[in-house]
Design an enzyme around this catalytic site. Structure first.
Site, PDB file in Angstrom:
ATOM      1  N   CYS A  91      -2.273  -4.862   5.760  1.00 21.60           N
ATOM      2  CA  CYS A  91      -3.621  -5.762   5.770  1.00 21.60           C
ATOM      3  C   CYS A  91      -4.389  -4.218   4.810  1.00 21.60           C
ATOM      4  O   CYS A  91      -4.315  -3.481   5.593  1.00 21.60           O
ATOM      5  CB  CYS A  91      -4.202  -6.342   6.136  1.00 21.60           C
ATOM      6  SG  CYS A  91      -5.189  -5.288   8.137  1.00 21.60           S
TER       7      CYS A  91
ATOM      8  N   CYS B  82      -6.041   5.883  11.813  1.00 22.23           N
ATOM      9  CA  CYS B  82      -4.499   5.087  12.892  1.00 22.23           C
ATOM     10  C   CYS B  82      -5.094   6.479  13.592  1.00 22.23           C
ATOM     11  O   CYS B  82      -5.675   7.732  13.763  1.00 22.23           O
ATOM     12  CB  CYS B  82      -3.796   5.286  12.270  1.00 22.23           C
ATOM     13  SG  CYS B  82      -3.119   4.597  11.189  1.00 22.23           S
TER      14      CYS B  82
ATOM     15  N   CYS C  88      -1.583  -4.493  11.475  1.00 17.64           N
ATOM     16  CA  CYS C  88      -3.017  -5.380  11.022  1.00 17.64           C
ATOM     17  C   CYS C  88      -3.832  -5.479  11.788  1.00 17.64           C
ATOM     18  O   CYS C  88      -4.434  -4.756  12.678  1.00 17.64           O
ATOM     19  CB  CYS C  88      -2.516  -6.757  10.746  1.00 17.64           C
ATOM     20  SG  CYS C  88      -3.355  -7.844   9.228  1.00 17.64           S
TER      21      CYS C  88
END
Length: 175
Positions: free
Chosen positions: A88, A96, A12
């Site tokens: 989320c 990422c 998240c």
């Protein structure tokens, strides 16, 4: 039957609410088959007290959690993840890190209970709803015959889980 334990990372943005809830739920509900972790792209530095209160009220572990950066899990000495789930929408849209081991990824977005304004009762109700949605998804995930599914089937199941009740953004299928 395999004795393998699968590592799962829940992501998240703040790592203070949803990802913490998911980590605790899977570590309890995973039947020893899963080891859960959580992290954030921009960790808040503290865990939301409502997350801990709700975990405790539903008899989930609520101690020892800390808000941490996802970079901790992208290093050579970090546990190799088998699965990475964003919970989320903000984290799902961010770039990422490259995860060692090329884990399976999916987006399981739900509304942010920490964003709810109002009375403590309203805030707690939002955390209870988040826990319920995450627990439902994690229960389905933990029941999957992971070792016997091919990658395509497993990816489809993970995407389907992310589109279940409470989903914020069913158009995202991978983190």
């Amino acid at each position: 039957m395999t004795d393998r334990v699968y590592n799962v990372l829940f992501l998240c943005t703040g790592n203070s609410a949803r990802s913490i809830l998911a980590e605790s739920i899977l570590n309890k509900e995973g039947g020893g088959r899963f080891r859960a972790f959580s992290a954030g792209s921009q960790p808040k530095g503290t865990v939301n007290p409502f997350a801990l209160k709700v975990l405790e009220s539903f008899d989930y572990p609520a101690k020892g959690f800390r808000s941490k950066a996802w970079d901790e899990f992208a290093t050579a000495d970090a546990p190799v993840m088998d699965f990475v789930f964003t919970v989320c929408d903000n984290a799902a849209g961010e770039a990422c890190p490259v995860w060692p081991g090329q884990p399976m990824t999916a987006h399981w977005g739900i509304e942010d209970p920490a964003a709810v304004e109002g009375t403590d009762i309203q805030k707690q109700a939002a955390f209870v709803a988040a826990l319920r949605y995450l627990r439902n998804r994690i229960s389905v995930f933990a029941a999957l015959p992971v070792a016997s599914l091919d990658k395509t089937s497993l990816r489809a199941k993970l995407t389907e889980i992310g589109q279940s009740e409470g989903a914020t953004s069913p158009r995202h299928s991978a983190a």
